[in-house]
Design an enzyme around this catalytic site. Structure first.
Site, mmCIF file in Angstrom:
data_model
loop_
_atom_site.group_PDB
_atom_site.id
_atom_site.type_symbol
_atom_site.label_atom_id
_atom_site.label_comp_id
_atom_site.label_asym_id
_atom_site.label_seq_id
_atom_site.Cartn_x
_atom_site.Cartn_y
_atom_site.Cartn_z
ATOM 1 C CB SER A 1 -0.879 0.002 1.263
ATOM 2 O OG SER A 1 -1.544 1.239 1.421
ATOM 3 C CE1 TYR B 1 -3.648 -1.877 5.448
ATOM 4 C CE2 TYR B 1 -3.516 0.346 4.549
ATOM 5 C CZ TYR B 1 -3.665 -1.010 4.366
ATOM 6 O OH TYR B 1 -3.838 -1.512 3.091
#
Length: 258
Positions: free
Chosen positions: A144, A157
């Site tokens: 990501s 995250y």
């Protein structure tokens, strides 16, 4: 196959795609089937995999990547049925919560680490011997933009994806001598509502606000196209690390909204 025809371009090649019940994983399985790959579509939700199989000819492979036993059984199934594997695409992952560090919930962080990091580890460890034996194997890890840039409310995250990225970079160093190609694809803002729903505890209104005013966020199909392109390239060509953002997302903290 009802809606997607196999072109046969890569007939005989075998791919294992995790996270294939939804979003980028599902779109990647579809894209690889279109270019002729035999695809094992891996996820926990068997009913969604069955629907994907009916539409594309992918092989449904229900499996929880957080289970050693299930991952090892999946590996044994693929090798028994195909005798080889050419590419492992670790697409499954996810986020939970937007808490800052001071209010962080340990259970959310543990879940993110288990799925994004240890899930990728289990799958990679299980399939590496076969990918080495192949002689031209590929591991593609979907990380990501959060693996490259930290942001407020994203620490959990960020931490999981930074770890997954570090593992990917170490794997590339370790497996070069085995001619295993290692690719990292790192998307930014992708319109995958289920991802945001999971992150925001099922709050649909909050999930919709993630994309509010963004004229053209990325789609799952945009990212899947890049994933498929990466593994379809001649094996000596390694895209290494690719970040993908919509034009409206100049950085994690700057998104142009109308």
């Amino acid at each position: 196959m009802s809606d997607e025809q196999n072109t046969g371009t890569h007939t005989g090649k075998v791919a294992v795609v995790t996270g294939a019940s939804t979003g980028i994983g599902e779109a990647t399985a579809r894209e690889l089937r279109r270019s002729g790959w035999t695809v094992y579509a891996v996820a926990r939700r068997a009913e969604r995999l069955e629907a994907l199989a009916e539409q594309t000819g992918a092989i449904p492979a229900p499996c929880d990547v957080t289970s050693d036993a299930e991952v090892e059984a999946l590996r044994d199934q693929v090798l028994e049925e195909q005798g080889r594997v050419d590419a492992l695409l670790n697409i499954s992952g996810g986020a939970r919560g937007t808490d800052r560090v001071a209010e962080a919930r340990t259970e959310d962080w543990a879940w993110m680490y288990e799925v994004n990091v240890l899930g990728t580890l289990r799958m990679t460890r299980a399939f590496l011997p076969a990918l080495r034996e192949n002689g031209e194997g590929t591991v593609l890890n979907l990380t990501s933009l959060a693996a490259h840039r930290a942001y407020e409310g994203g620490a959990g995250y960020n931490a999981a994806k930074f770890a997954q990225r570090a593992m990917t970079e170490a794997l590339r160093l370790e497996e070069a001598e085995h001619n295993v190609r290692v690719v990292e694809i790192a998307p930014g803002l992708v319109h995958t509502p289920e991802f945001s729903l999971n992150r925001l505890g099922g709050d649909r209104a909050a999930a919709e606000q993630v994309y509010a005013g963004v004229e053209k966020p990325l789609t799952a199909e945009d990212v899947a196209g890049v994933c498929a392109f990466a593994v379809n390239l001649p094996h000596h060509v390694d895209l290494d690390t690719v970040t993908i953002k919509p034009v409206a997302q100049a950085a994690p903290h700057k998104i142009v909204r109308s």
